[in-house]
Each structure stands twice: as C-alpha cells, then as structure tokens.
Design a protein around this motif. Structure first.
Motif, mmCIF file in Angstrom:
data_model
loop_
_atom_site.group_PDB
_atom_site.id
_atom_site.type_symbol
_atom_site.label_atom_id
_atom_site.label_comp_id
_atom_site.label_asym_id
_atom_site.label_seq_id
_atom_site.Cartn_x
_atom_site.Cartn_y
_atom_site.Cartn_z
ATOM 1 N N ALA A 17 12.076 77.936 70.509
ATOM 2 C CA ALA A 17 12.409 76.749 70.999
ATOM 3 C C ALA A 17 13.971 76.588 71.118
ATOM 4 C CB ALA A 17 12.129 75.590 69.642
ATOM 5 N N VAL A 18 14.221 75.434 71.966
ATOM 6 C CA VAL A 18 15.537 74.993 72.336
ATOM 7 C C VAL A 18 15.660 73.895 71.441
ATOM 8 C CG1 VAL A 18 17.318 74.562 73.804
ATOM 9 C CG2 VAL A 18 15.765 76.582 74.496
ATOM 10 N N LEU A 19 16.756 73.669 70.746
ATOM 11 C CA LEU A 19 16.973 72.358 70.056
ATOM 12 C C LEU A 19 18.282 71.884 70.591
ATOM 13 C CD1 LEU A 19 16.564 73.158 66.340
ATOM 14 C CD2 LEU A 19 14.786 72.514 68.235
ATOM 15 N N LEU A 20 18.117 70.496 71.227
ATOM 16 C CA LEU A 20 19.017 69.650 71.849
ATOM 17 C C LEU A 20 19.775 68.799 71.121
ATOM 18 C CD1 LEU A 20 17.521 69.529 75.446
ATOM 19 C CD2 LEU A 20 19.008 71.043 74.841
ATOM 20 N N PHE A 21 21.050 68.513 70.978
ATOM 21 C CA PHE A 21 21.718 67.549 70.234
ATOM 22 C C PHE A 21 22.782 66.790 71.040
ATOM 23 C CE2 PHE A 21 20.220 70.931 67.210
ATOM 24 C CZ PHE A 21 19.876 70.167 66.096
ATOM 25 N N HIS A 22 22.822 65.521 70.948
ATOM 26 C CA HIS A 22 23.274 64.602 71.769
ATOM 27 C C HIS A 22 24.844 64.418 71.186
ATOM 28 C CE1 HIS A 22 22.930 61.336 68.874
ATOM 29 N NE2 HIS A 22 21.575 61.620 68.713
ATOM 30 N N ARG A 23 25.852 63.832 71.977
ATOM 31 C CA ARG A 23 27.144 63.493 71.353
ATOM 32 C C ARG A 23 27.188 62.410 70.700
ATOM 33 N NH1 ARG A 23 30.660 63.158 76.405
ATOM 34 N NH2 ARG A 23 28.950 61.632 77.170
ATOM 35 N N GLY A 24 28.063 62.143 69.822
ATOM 36 C CA GLY A 24 28.218 61.212 68.762
ATOM 37 C C GLY A 24 27.644 59.823 69.132
ATOM 38 N N HIS A 25 27.882 59.214 70.398
ATOM 39 C CA HIS A 25 27.607 58.233 70.788
ATOM 40 C C HIS A 25 26.525 58.199 71.686
ATOM 41 C CE1 HIS A 25 30.000 59.747 73.989
ATOM 42 N NE2 HIS A 25 29.340 58.732 74.819
ATOM 43 N N GLU A 26 25.595 59.062 71.948
ATOM 44 C CA GLU A 26 24.613 59.071 72.772
ATOM 45 C C GLU A 26 23.190 59.050 72.200
ATOM 46 O OE1 GLU A 26 24.739 59.364 76.138
ATOM 47 O OE2 GLU A 26 26.866 59.867 76.300
ATOM 48 N N HIS A 27 21.957 59.507 72.684
ATOM 49 C CA HIS A 27 20.781 59.576 72.100
ATOM 50 C C HIS A 27 19.997 60.584 72.969
ATOM 51 C CE1 HIS A 27 19.014 57.129 75.434
ATOM 52 N NE2 HIS A 27 20.056 56.432 75.369
#
Length: 88
Positions: A17-27
């Motif tokens: 799997a690849v886990l994607l994390f958004h920036r502080g103000h995103e989704h």
C-alpha cells in the motif's frame, strides 16, 4: 479516508500500500490525482483525512495536539493493516 484497490495484484505476493497524507489545510480529495499520476497498479492506495478535515469528524481543522495527530496516524495505519490485510 479514501481507498483505491490495486488493479494488478500479483497472486501469492503480499499486498502493498501507499498511504497519502494531505497538508495541514487540505483533505484527501485534493490529493486523489496522485493515484493516477504515480501509476502503480500493483499497490493499494489510501488517502487519509486528518481529524477535522474532509470527511473526518471533529471541528473543522482542529487537532488538540501534535501527539493526538501522531496517534491518529498510528490508528489509521493499524486500521488499514487489519481491515485490508496489509502487513507493515
């Protein structure tokens, strides 16, 4: 979170799997384009919505502390592993 299953999973191989994390103000919706752009059909993709972002519950944009956010990430990883049978 959002999930894109692997398209070309290899029989007998461990799931990856690849886990994607958004920036502080995103989704997670704002980074969904990366699934196509990275072009890794053998991988499951998961995009996380931080507490108070996207489809996650909580007051918009709020996390009580950095430690809470770190625990949320660990809980998310544990959930993905258990729910989708993906080893660490």
């Amino acid at each position: 979170y959002r999930h894109w299953p692997a398209v070309e999973a290899s029989a007998g191989e461990p799931r990856q799997a690849v886990l994607l994390f958004h920036r502080g103000h995103e989704h997670s919706g704002r980074i969904a384009h990366l699934v196509d752009e990275l072009d890794l059909p053998e991988f499951e993709f998961f995009a996380w919505d931080a507490r108070g972002h996207g489809q996650s519950p909580g007051e918009r944009g709020d996390s009580p502390s950095f430690a809470t956010s770190a625990r949320d990430v660990q809980t998310f990883c544990d959930h993905i592993g258990a729910t989708h049978q993906i080893d660490e």
